[in-house]
Design a protein around this motif. Structure first.
Motif, PDB file in Angstrom:
ATOM      1  N   UNK A 224       0.844  -1.203   0.000  1.00 43.02           N
ATOM      2  CA  UNK A 224       0.000   0.000   0.000  1.00 43.02           C
ATOM      3  C   UNK A 224       0.877   1.250   0.000  1.00 43.02           C
ATOM      4  N   UNK A 225       2.070   1.157   0.597  1.00 36.19           N
ATOM      5  CA  UNK A 225       3.049   2.251   0.547  1.00 36.19           C
ATOM      6  C   UNK A 225       4.382   1.649   0.086  1.00 36.19           C
ATOM      7  N   UNK A 226       5.253   2.514  -0.435  1.00 32.62           N
ATOM      8  CA  UNK A 226       6.539   2.025  -0.952  1.00 32.62           C
ATOM      9  C   UNK A 226       7.676   2.208   0.030  1.00 32.62           C
ATOM     10  N   UNK A 227       7.476   3.008   1.088  1.00 30.61           N
ATOM     11  CA  UNK A 227       8.563   3.259   2.037  1.00 30.61           C
ATOM     12  C   UNK A 227       8.003   3.517   3.425  1.00 30.61           C
ATOM     13  N   UNK A 228       8.460   2.747   4.384  1.00 33.63           N
ATOM     14  CA  UNK A 228       8.039   2.945   5.775  1.00 33.63           C
ATOM     15  C   UNK A 228       8.595   4.254   6.313  1.00 33.63           C
ATOM     16  N   UNK A 229       9.852   4.513   6.067  1.00 34.02           N
ATOM     17  CA  UNK A 229      10.495   5.715   6.623  1.00 34.02           C
ATOM     18  C   UNK A 229       9.885   6.996   6.046  1.00 34.02           C
TER      19      UNK A 229
ATOM     20  N   UNK B  30      -6.223   1.205  -0.723  1.00 32.39           N
ATOM     21  CA  UNK B  30      -6.028   0.805  -2.121  1.00 32.39           C
ATOM     22  C   UNK B  30      -4.581   1.025  -2.524  1.00 32.39           C
ATOM     23  N   UNK B  31      -4.026   0.050  -3.229  1.00 33.47           N
ATOM     24  CA  UNK B  31      -2.644   0.179  -3.688  1.00 33.47           C
ATOM     25  C   UNK B  31      -2.502   1.226  -4.789  1.00 33.47           C
ATOM     26  N   UNK B  32      -3.605   1.765  -5.273  1.00 32.61           N
ATOM     27  CA  UNK B  32      -3.571   2.833  -6.267  1.00 32.61           C
ATOM     28  C   UNK B  32      -3.687   4.213  -5.649  1.00 32.61           C
ATOM     29  N   UNK B  33      -3.640   4.275  -4.303  1.00 24.77           N
ATOM     30  CA  UNK B  33      -3.743   5.561  -3.611  1.00 24.77           C
ATOM     31  C   UNK B  33      -2.361   6.135  -3.338  1.00 24.77           C
ATOM     32  N   UNK B  34      -2.309   7.475  -3.238  1.00 23.37           N
ATOM     33  CA  UNK B  34      -1.084   8.143  -2.801  1.00 23.37           C
ATOM     34  C   UNK B  34      -0.956   7.989  -1.280  1.00 23.37           C
ATOM     35  N   UNK B  35       0.246   8.202  -0.729  1.00 23.95           N
ATOM     36  CA  UNK B  35       0.426   8.101   0.725  1.00 23.95           C
ATOM     37  C   UNK B  35      -0.493   9.038   1.508  1.00 23.95           C
ATOM     38  N   UNK B  36      -0.726  10.240   0.983  1.00 25.04           N
ATOM     39  CA  UNK B  36      -1.637  11.174   1.668  1.00 25.04           C
ATOM     40  C   UNK B  36      -3.041  10.587   1.777  1.00 25.04           C
ATOM     41  N   UNK B  37      -3.507   9.974   0.702  1.00 23.68           N
ATOM     42  CA  UNK B  37      -4.845   9.361   0.721  1.00 23.68           C
ATOM     43  C   UNK B  37      -4.906   8.212   1.726  1.00 23.68           C
ATOM     44  N   UNK B  38      -3.861   7.418   1.789  1.00 22.94           N
ATOM     45  CA  UNK B  38      -3.821   6.303   2.743  1.00 22.94           C
ATOM     46  C   UNK B  38      -3.851   6.840   4.170  1.00 22.94           C
ATOM     47  N   UNK B  39      -3.025   7.847   4.442  1.00 20.78           N
ATOM     48  CA  UNK B  39      -2.965   8.422   5.789  1.00 20.78           C
ATOM     49  C   UNK B  39      -4.303   9.036   6.185  1.00 20.78           C
ATOM     50  N   UNK B  40      -4.932   9.741   5.253  1.00 22.72           N
ATOM     51  CA  UNK B  40      -6.242  10.343   5.544  1.00 22.72           C
ATOM     52  C   UNK B  40      -7.281   9.284   5.895  1.00 22.72           C
ATOM     53  N   UNK B  41      -7.259   8.153   5.195  1.00 20.59           N
ATOM     54  CA  UNK B  41      -8.212   7.096   5.488  1.00 20.59           C
ATOM     55  C   UNK B  41      -8.021   6.557   6.903  1.00 20.59           C
ATOM     56  N   UNK B  42      -6.770   6.341   7.292  1.00 23.99           N
ATOM     57  CA  UNK B  42      -6.498   5.767   8.607  1.00 23.99           C
ATOM     58  C   UNK B  42      -6.790   6.752   9.739  1.00 23.99           C
ATOM     59  N   UNK B  43      -6.750   8.041   9.435  1.00 20.47           N
ATOM     60  CA  UNK B  43      -6.994   9.059  10.471  1.00 20.47           C
ATOM     61  C   UNK B  43      -8.457   9.490  10.505  1.00 20.47           C
TER      62      UNK B  43
END
Length: 344
Positions: free
Chosen positions: A64-69, A92-105
Motif C-alpha cells: 500500500x506504501x513504498x517506504x516505511x520511513x 487501495x494500492x492505487x492511492x497516494x500516501x496522503x490518501x492512505x494516511x487520511x483514510x487511517x486518520x
C-alpha cells in the motif's frame, strides 16, 4: 588559498543544493506516486495500541506504501503519528500516501452486520452471534450468565435473557473470536436495550421485580403474536388471567423450559411435567424469567396492556388470533379454527 576556499565553499553549496533538490524530488515522487497504477483494495486491521511503525510496516507488506520511513516522515510532518484509528480499513494500492494516511486518520472503519429478529431465546441469539462470526456461542453463554457482566450492565437477574435487544447492528468483526469479543458483543446488545427503552421510563428503570414482570409479559407477547394490533390485546389477556389467579397455559413457556432440546412438538407429558419451572399449565403466575428477547413494541404493550374482558385467544391460522371472554366462546373458536385446520 582564498581562491581554493571559495571554490570549495561553492562546491559544498552546490552539493547541498543538489542534495536538497534530490531529496525534494524523492519526496514529491513518494507523495505523488501510488505503488500501483491499477490499484486493488486491501484490508488492513489496526489493533488498539498498535504503534505507527507497525502500522506502516503492515501497509508496506501489503504494497500500500513504498517506504516505511518516508510514510513516517509524512505523518510526522502532518503531526498525525498519534492519530491513527483502531479498526479494519479498506485502502487501495492505487492511492497516494496522503490518501492512505487520511483514510487511517479520518476514514470510517469497516463494519459488519450482526442481526437477529425479535423473539429469540438467548441460546438462539448465541447461535446467531457465532454464525455471523462475532463470538463463539459457548463464550457468549458464559458471558451472559457471568455475575460481573450482569453487574456491569445493570441487569438485576441471573442472566441477560430479555436484555439482548433484537436489532441490526453495524460492528467491527474480530480477527479471532475470544471470551473478550463475546463480552463486547453482548455488552453492545444490552447497551442498545437500555438506550432503546430509556424513553419508556423517564424516571429511570423500574425496580427489579417490576422490570422482570414487564419483560416477562413482553416476551410472552413477542412469542404469541406478530400482528402489531394484537400486542396490547395479548398483554391484556395475561394480565386478566393473573388477576383471576388462572393458569396462563402458554405453550411458549413450556418450550422455553425444555430448552434447545425441544423437537417441535409439545406432548401430554410436557403439559403435565411439573418439574419444568416454565410450565404455566402446572405453575401459577408468570414464568420465572423472560423467555426471549422482546422487541420495543412488545415491551410497550407490556407496559400498557389493553383493558378488556378477554381471557382466551386462539390462532386463526393466518397469523391473527380470535379472542374470547368465556371458555364456551373459546372452545367454539378452537373448534372453528384449530380443529378445522387439523382436518385439512
Amino acid at each position: 588559498m582564498k581562491k581554493a576556499l571559495t571554490v570549495s565553499m561553492g562546491t559544498i553549496a552546490a552539493l547541498i543544493l543538489f542534495a536538497s533538490l534530490f531529496a525534494w524530488q524523492q519526496a514529491r515522487s513518494f507523495l505523488d506516486t501510488a505503488p500501483e497504477e491499477v490499484g486493488q483494495e486491501v484490508h488492513i486491521r489496526i489493533r488498539p495500541g498498535m504503534s505507527f511503525d507497525k502500522v506502516a510496516a503492515a501497509l508496506h507488506e501489503k504494497h500500500v506504501i513504498t517506504s516505511v520511513s518516508k510514510f513516517r516522515l509524512l505523518a510526522r510532518y502532518r503531526k498525525l503519528t498519534g492519530s491513527i484509528q483502531a479498526g479494519e480499513f479498506i485502502v487501495n494500492t492505487g492511492w497516494t500516501p496522503d490518501q492512505v494516511l487520511d483514510m487511517l486518520v479520518k476514514g470510517m472503519p469497516v463494519q459488519y452486520r450482526l442481526q437477529f429478529p425479535e423473539g429469540l431465546a438467548w441460546w438462539d441469539v448465541a447461535k446467531a452471534v457465532e454464525a455471523q462470526e462475532f463470538a463463539r456461542a459457548g463464550d457468549f453463554r458464559q458471558v451472559i450468565h457471568d455475575p460481573a457482566f450482569l453487574k456491569e450492565n445493570n441487569i438485576p437477574f441471573d442472566n441477560a435473557e430479555g436484555f439482548l435487544f433484537p436489532e441490526t447492528y453495524l460492528m467491527d468483526k474480530p480477527e479471532i473470536m475470544t471470551p473478550r469479543t463475546a463480552w463486547d458483543t453482548a455488552s453492545r446488545l444490552v447497551k442498545t436495550f437500555w438506550a432503546k427503552t430509556s424513553p419508556l421510563w423517564p424516571a429511570g428503570p423500574p425496580p427489579a421485580e417490576e422490570l422482570r414482570r414487564i419483560l416477562t409479559i413482553a416476551s410472552l407477547v413477542e412469542k404469541e403474536t406478530s400482528v402489531p394490533e394484537e400486542r396490547a390485546l395479548v398483554a391484556g389477556v395475561y394480565v386478566n388471567r393473573i388477576r383471576r389467579n388462572m393458569l396462563l397455559q402458554a405453550d411458549p413457556t413450556i418450550i422455553y423450559g425444555i430448552g434447545p432440546a425441544f423437537n417441535g412438538n409439545i406432548t401430554r407429558a410436557d403439559l403435565r411435567n411439573a418439574t419444568n419451572p416454565y410450565n404455566t399449565y402446572s405453575h401459577p403466575g408468570l414464568p420465572p424469567t423472560p423467555i426471549c428477547s422482546p422487541g420495543l413494541e412488545s415491551i410497550r404493550a407490556a407496559l400498557s396492556p389493553q383493558q378488556h374482558a378477554y381471557l382466551y385467544f386462539v390462532a386463526r391460522g393466518d397469523g391473527s388470533h380470535q379472542f374470547s371472554k368465556t371458555l364456551q366462546e373459546h372452545n367454539a373458536a378452537v373448534a372453528k379454527y384449530q380443529l378445522r385446520r387439523g382436518r385439512r
